[in-house]
Design a protein around this motif. Structure first.
Motif, PDB file in Angstrom:
ATOM      1  N   ILE A 106     -26.226  -7.152  35.334  1.00  0.00           N
ATOM      2  CA  ILE A 106     -26.022  -7.993  34.151  1.00  0.00           C
ATOM      3  C   ILE A 106     -26.868  -7.477  32.997  1.00  0.00           C
ATOM      4  O   ILE A 106     -28.057  -7.221  33.166  1.00  0.00           O
ATOM      5  CB  ILE A 106     -26.393  -9.460  34.456  1.00  0.00           C
ATOM      6  CG1 ILE A 106     -25.499 -10.020  35.560  1.00  0.00           C
ATOM      7  CG2 ILE A 106     -26.282 -10.327  33.197  1.00  0.00           C
ATOM      8  CD1 ILE A 106     -25.879 -11.426  36.017  1.00  0.00           C
ATOM      9  N   MET A 107     -26.256  -7.337  31.846  1.00  0.00           N
ATOM     10  CA  MET A 107     -26.983  -6.987  30.626  1.00  0.00           C
ATOM     11  C   MET A 107     -27.278  -8.286  29.902  1.00  0.00           C
ATOM     12  O   MET A 107     -26.389  -8.916  29.336  1.00  0.00           O
ATOM     13  CB  MET A 107     -26.144  -6.030  29.758  1.00  0.00           C
ATOM     14  CG  MET A 107     -26.959  -5.160  28.790  1.00  0.00           C
ATOM     15  SD  MET A 107     -27.930  -6.086  27.584  1.00  0.00           S
ATOM     16  CE  MET A 107     -26.625  -6.940  26.697  1.00  0.00           C
ATOM     17  N   GLY A 108     -28.529  -8.699  29.933  1.00  0.00           N
ATOM     18  CA  GLY A 108     -28.901 -10.014  29.407  1.00  0.00           C
ATOM     19  C   GLY A 108     -29.591 -10.006  28.066  1.00  0.00           C
ATOM     20  O   GLY A 108     -30.025 -11.054  27.578  1.00  0.00           O
ATOM     21  N   ASN A 109     -29.723  -8.847  27.431  1.00  0.00           N
ATOM     22  CA  ASN A 109     -30.413  -8.772  26.138  1.00  0.00           C
ATOM     23  C   ASN A 109     -29.526  -9.238  24.984  1.00  0.00           C
ATOM     24  O   ASN A 109     -28.311  -8.980  24.984  1.00  0.00           O
ATOM     25  CB  ASN A 109     -30.852  -7.337  25.835  1.00  0.00           C
ATOM     26  CG  ASN A 109     -32.064  -6.916  26.623  1.00  0.00           C
ATOM     27  OD1 ASN A 109     -32.809  -7.753  27.127  1.00  0.00           O
ATOM     28  ND2 ASN A 109     -32.275  -5.621  26.740  1.00  0.00           N
TER      29      ASN A 109
ATOM     30  N   LEU B 290     -21.882  -6.622  33.675  1.00  0.00           N
ATOM     31  CA  LEU B 290     -21.493  -7.859  33.015  1.00  0.00           C
ATOM     32  C   LEU B 290     -22.330  -8.107  31.761  1.00  0.00           C
ATOM     33  O   LEU B 290     -23.518  -7.786  31.718  1.00  0.00           O
ATOM     34  CB  LEU B 290     -21.633  -9.050  33.970  1.00  0.00           C
ATOM     35  CG  LEU B 290     -21.080  -8.866  35.389  1.00  0.00           C
ATOM     36  CD1 LEU B 290     -21.190 -10.171  36.163  1.00  0.00           C
ATOM     37  CD2 LEU B 290     -19.660  -8.361  35.372  1.00  0.00           C
ATOM     38  N   TYR B 291     -21.693  -8.738  30.784  1.00  0.00           N
ATOM     39  CA  TYR B 291     -22.346  -8.989  29.496  1.00  0.00           C
ATOM     40  C   TYR B 291     -22.791 -10.439  29.381  1.00  0.00           C
ATOM     41  O   TYR B 291     -21.994 -11.375  29.521  1.00  0.00           O
ATOM     42  CB  TYR B 291     -21.375  -8.667  28.358  1.00  0.00           C
ATOM     43  CG  TYR B 291     -21.927  -8.953  26.977  1.00  0.00           C
ATOM     44  CD1 TYR B 291     -22.971  -8.205  26.456  1.00  0.00           C
ATOM     45  CD2 TYR B 291     -21.389  -9.984  26.194  1.00  0.00           C
ATOM     46  CE1 TYR B 291     -23.471  -8.455  25.184  1.00  0.00           C
ATOM     47  CE2 TYR B 291     -21.885 -10.241  24.923  1.00  0.00           C
ATOM     48  CZ  TYR B 291     -22.929  -9.478  24.427  1.00  0.00           C
ATOM     49  OH  TYR B 291     -23.427  -9.733  23.179  1.00  0.00           O
ATOM     50  N   ASP B 292     -24.092 -10.632  29.117  1.00  0.00           N
ATOM     51  CA  ASP B 292     -24.665 -11.969  28.950  1.00  0.00           C
ATOM     52  C   ASP B 292     -25.430 -12.074  27.634  1.00  0.00           C
ATOM     53  O   ASP B 292     -26.140 -13.038  27.397  1.00  0.00           O
ATOM     54  CB  ASP B 292     -25.597 -12.274  30.132  1.00  0.00           C
ATOM     55  CG  ASP B 292     -26.130 -13.699  30.139  1.00  0.00           C
ATOM     56  OD1 ASP B 292     -25.365 -14.619  29.809  1.00  0.00           O
ATOM     57  OD2 ASP B 292     -27.314 -13.883  30.462  1.00  0.00           O
ATOM     58  N   GLY B 293     -25.293 -11.048  26.777  1.00  0.00           N
ATOM     59  CA  GLY B 293     -26.099 -11.001  25.563  1.00  0.00           C
ATOM     60  C   GLY B 293     -25.740 -12.029  24.524  1.00  0.00           C
ATOM     61  O   GLY B 293     -26.580 -12.404  23.701  1.00  0.00           O
ATOM     62  N   GLY B 294     -24.501 -12.510  24.534  1.00  0.00           N
ATOM     63  CA  GLY B 294     -24.072 -13.461  23.515  1.00  0.00           C
ATOM     64  C   GLY B 294     -24.710 -14.829  23.650  1.00  0.00           C
ATOM     65  O   GLY B 294     -25.120 -15.434  22.660  1.00  0.00           O
TER      66      GLY B 294
END
Length: 421
Positions: A130-133, A169-173
């Motif tokens: 997961i990319m959480g930035n 997976l994208y969590d940056g938003g």
């Protein structure tokens, strides 16, 4: 204690009540209870006092404790699908890794993460990265060791470049998942057993440079769980770039404004001086040089990408120089354009009405005079990379820079950019 209450004046609030012994005792008792609970309780409240959407304290959100159930998530992947925890129900063990694109430490673990997937997926271990930035919370100066940032589009570029073999997976938003798991740095791994109870969290191993890693806690945890044993080392510090929480956006914007306020100038350069410049002698720095003109539409179109690189790699061992091939009497026009671009790097204007003299000064190169022309020059004038006539691919240029920049702060980065895996 809420921030609203902390701003009140205790004397004004309690001065009259202090005359009543009963109320005073009540107040002192409450104060004693607060002191007994200690600062850790206040830290938790300051992070979550207004629910999960509350901004965290300076040090971010709490790390998910060992023994916790895996929090659910619903996140878009670079594969175009939405992924959730239920999708991995069939896995004996689940490893959730928070990682990103921009961090040099995270980059140096990409190969090892791929290898973990290769080694353990067939044994029933599921993997999710997961990319959480929040990419808007990243300063340009924090992008000095990367080709891309942490946007969803950038994730796709990096995954294709390094051929990731796992869901990304994208969590940056919203950072909805990151706020539940509390990753402190990238990479940060969370390993859950078949009941999705957290059995290990922390680093992957003991050193970003793989050959120096002597402890491999993530592998040890996976091996123990697969063997039905208790994990010996349950938690370790996750070492890497800090999670870029949304509350850091103001700091990133402040850097933009600071750079935009820097003075912009242009100086005249003779063909002889230009010839000496491109020799790039008596220096260990790379020279990035771009030839352009205000009458050249492709030049102006690619200029913002050059200025982005100035801000990204300005602290690295590279000097950025632009050379306008406008006529000398057009200096005011050249300066006006540079000011609109906030081009605070070194800017030159050829002091000659014959722009072909710029090509002659660059003798021995592949430049025939078409604008724009960009070159990366190594020490003693060796051309390491060039592109011309509006064909600049910013991603390709950034990677060319990274491949040729020396390890100026720590070892391993140049090797990363010159490797394939």
């Amino acid at each position: 204690m809420s921030s609203k209450h902390s701003r009140l004046n205790p004397t004004a609030k309690y001065g009259e009540a202090a005359r009543s012994t009963g109320l005073l005792k009540l107040f002192l008792g409450a104060l004693g209870l607060a002191l007994f609970l200690g600062p850790a309780s206040f830290g938790q409240q300051s992070r979550h006092g207004a629910g999960d959407n509350a901004p965290p304290a300076v040090d971010g959100y709490p790390v998910l404790p060992i023994g916790s159930h895996a929090p659910d998530f619903s996140l878009p992947g670079i594969d175009g699908k939405t992924h959730s925890l239920k999708e991995y129900d069939s896995s004996k063990i689940l490893a959730i890794i928070f990682n990103c694109n921009h961090c040099p430490v995270a980059q140096m673990y990409e190969k090892r993460i791929k290898q973990l997937v290769t080694d353990y997926r067939s044994r029933g271990v599921g993997f999710v990265v997961i990319m959480g930035n929040d990419d808007k919370a990243e300063k340009y100066s924090e992008l000095g060791y990367t080709d891309v940032g942490d946007s969803f589009a950038d994730m796709k570029l990096r995954a294709a470049y390094r051929q990731f073999n796992y869901p990304y997976l994208y969590d940056g938003g919203t950072q909805a998942a990151a706020r539940k798991y509390g990753p402190t740095a990238t990479p940060h791994v969370f390993i859950f057993d078949q009941q999705r109870i957290l059995r290990y969290e922390g680093r992957i191993d003991s050193n970003p440079r793989e050959q120096l890693a002597t402890k491999h806690e993530a592998r040890d945890a996976l091996d123990a769980l697969l063997a039905g044993k208790e994990v010996a080392v349950k938690t370790t510090p996750a070492m890497g770039c800090s999670t870029k929480w949304a509350f850091k956006e103001d700091s990133a914007q402040a850097e933009v404004e600071k750079n935009d306020a820097k003075p912009v100038s242009v100086e005249m350069v003779t063909p002889v001086q230009l010839k000496e410049l491109v020799k790039n002698r008596n220096t260990d720095k790379l020279l990035f040089v771009n030839f352009w003109a205000t009458w050249c539409a492709p030049c102006m179109e690619e200029f913002p990408d050059i200025e982005k690189m100035v801000r990204m790699y300005g602290d690295r061992e590279v000097e950025f120089v632009t050379v306008s091939i406008n006529s000398p009497d057009e200096k005011k026009l050249v300066l006006g354009f540079l000011q609109k671009q906030h081009a605070f790097n070194r800017n030159l204007l050829l002091d000659s009405n014959d722009s072909a003299e710029a090509v002659a000064a660059f003798g021995g190169s592949d430049w025939k005079g078409a604008a724009p022309y960009t070159a990366i020059i190594g020490p003693n004038g060796k051309i390491l990379y060039s592109t011309q006539a509006g064909a600049m691919n910013p991603l390709e240029v950034r990677r060319a820079l990274l491949k040729n920049l020396s390890d100026d702060r720590y070892l391993g980065q140049q090797a990363y950019w010159n490797s394939t895996f």
